[in-house]
Motif scaffolding. Structure first.
Motif, PDB file in Angstrom:
ATOM      1  N   GLU A 164      72.740  30.880  98.153  1.00  0.00           N
ATOM      2  CA  GLU A 164      71.555  30.106  97.798  1.00  0.00           C
ATOM      3  C   GLU A 164      71.017  29.482  99.080  1.00  0.00           C
ATOM      4  O   GLU A 164      71.698  28.675  99.722  1.00  0.00           O
ATOM      5  CB  GLU A 164      71.905  29.015  96.783  1.00  0.00           C
ATOM      6  N   ASN A 165      69.811  29.911  99.454  1.00  0.00           N
ATOM      7  CA  ASN A 165      69.200  29.486 100.716  1.00  0.00           C
ATOM      8  C   ASN A 165      70.136  29.836 101.872  1.00  0.00           C
ATOM      9  O   ASN A 165      70.443  30.998 102.064  1.00  0.00           O
ATOM     10  CB  ASN A 165      68.830  28.008 100.679  1.00  0.00           C
ATOM     11  N   ASP A 166      70.621  28.853 102.607  1.00  0.00           N
ATOM     12  CA  ASP A 166      71.489  29.116 103.753  1.00  0.00           C
ATOM     13  C   ASP A 166      72.945  28.751 103.491  1.00  0.00           C
ATOM     14  O   ASP A 166      73.716  28.519 104.420  1.00  0.00           O
ATOM     15  CB  ASP A 166      70.972  28.360 104.981  1.00  0.00           C
ATOM     16  N   THR A 167      73.331  28.693 102.209  1.00  0.00           N
ATOM     17  CA  THR A 167      74.704  28.372 101.841  1.00  0.00           C
ATOM     18  C   THR A 167      75.279  29.501 100.999  1.00  0.00           C
ATOM     19  O   THR A 167      74.633  29.982 100.072  1.00  0.00           O
ATOM     20  CB  THR A 167      74.770  27.049 101.048  1.00  0.00           C
ATOM     21  N   ALA A 168      76.489  29.910 101.345  1.00  0.00           N
ATOM     22  CA  ALA A 168      77.178  30.968 100.601  1.00  0.00           C
ATOM     23  C   ALA A 168      78.494  30.425 100.066  1.00  0.00           C
ATOM     24  O   ALA A 168      79.147  29.589 100.696  1.00  0.00           O
ATOM     25  CB  ALA A 168      77.452  32.160 101.505  1.00  0.00           C
ATOM     26  N   ARG A 169      78.865  30.919  98.887  1.00  0.00           N
ATOM     27  CA  ARG A 169      80.154  30.554  98.286  1.00  0.00           C
ATOM     28  C   ARG A 169      80.863  31.844  97.912  1.00  0.00           C
ATOM     29  O   ARG A 169      80.335  32.641  97.132  1.00  0.00           O
ATOM     30  CB  ARG A 169      79.919  29.682  97.060  1.00  0.00           C
ATOM     31  N   ALA A 170      82.024  32.056  98.488  1.00  0.00           N
ATOM     32  CA  ALA A 170      82.824  33.239  98.202  1.00  0.00           C
ATOM     33  C   ALA A 170      84.150  32.817  97.589  1.00  0.00           C
ATOM     34  O   ALA A 170      84.747  31.818  98.005  1.00  0.00           O
ATOM     35  CB  ALA A 170      83.074  34.030  99.476  1.00  0.00           C
TER      36      ALA A 170
END
Length: 188
Positions: free
Chosen positions: A146-152
């Motif tokens: 989401e935008n410039d944040t990633a969650r893996a």
């Protein structure tokens, strides 16, 4: 001589232009937010779960979810920081028959290929090295950006005895299979 310089100048200009054009298609580099990320594990001892985590680790991640051709992941784990909060177990984890951090201070995962499976699901195929033993590993993970944040997030079973971890303890006492859980928040 002048013509030779002009040709070299044009070739150099074309090379730089092609790199600039190729730039946006290249994988995105991500910086892990360590305060919001974790690398943990769950083993069983005498049939009961034992949870732990690695306090110190790093990950270099270059990944564009829309174009994984050039994607790569490299994680380095400080094996001396494995801990469960249980002093007797933690002392055992740092012994020579377990992680042996004095001789093998790091475990390393390095991807060789990342595949998009659709629906925010991916697989990173590569090699995991622990205690000097390199083993092929496929790491399935989910990714939300989401935008410039990633969650893996990922969870993968590892067989500790393949790496010679705790080879002095039978699998009937401490289970051979260990669930490794990864939860990463990263920013571009």
């Amino acid at each position: 001589m002048l013509e030779s310089r002009n040709i070299r100048g044009r070739v150099l200009g074309l090379t730089l232009a092609s790199l600039l054009v190729a730039g946006p298609a290249a994988a995105s580099d991500w910086t892990v937010d360590m305060a919001q990320s974790s690398l943990s594990f769950v083993a069983t001892q005498n049939g009961s779960p034992v949870e732990g985590r690695f306090e110190n680790w790093t990950a270099e991640i270059s990944l564009d979810p829309e174009n994984v051709a050039d994607a790569r992941i490299r994680a380095v784990i400080d094996t001396a920081t494995a801990g469960t909060g249980q002093p007797q177990i933690d002392q055992t984890l740092s012994s020579a028959s377990w992680f042996d951090p004095s001789s093998h201070p790091q475990a390393v995962f390095e991807s060789s290929q990342i595949t998009a499976l659709g629906g925010g699901r991916f697989e990173a195929a590569g090699e995991l090295s622990i205690k000097g033993k390199a083993v092929p590993l496929t790491l399935p993970f989910t990714l939300e950006v989401e935008n410039d944040t990633a969650r893996a997030k990922a969870e993968v079973p590892l067989m500790r005895l393949v790496f010679g971890i705790g080879s002095d303890i039978p699998a009937s006492t401490v289970g051979d299979e260990v669930a490794v859980k990864i939860d990463i928040t990263a920013k571009r």
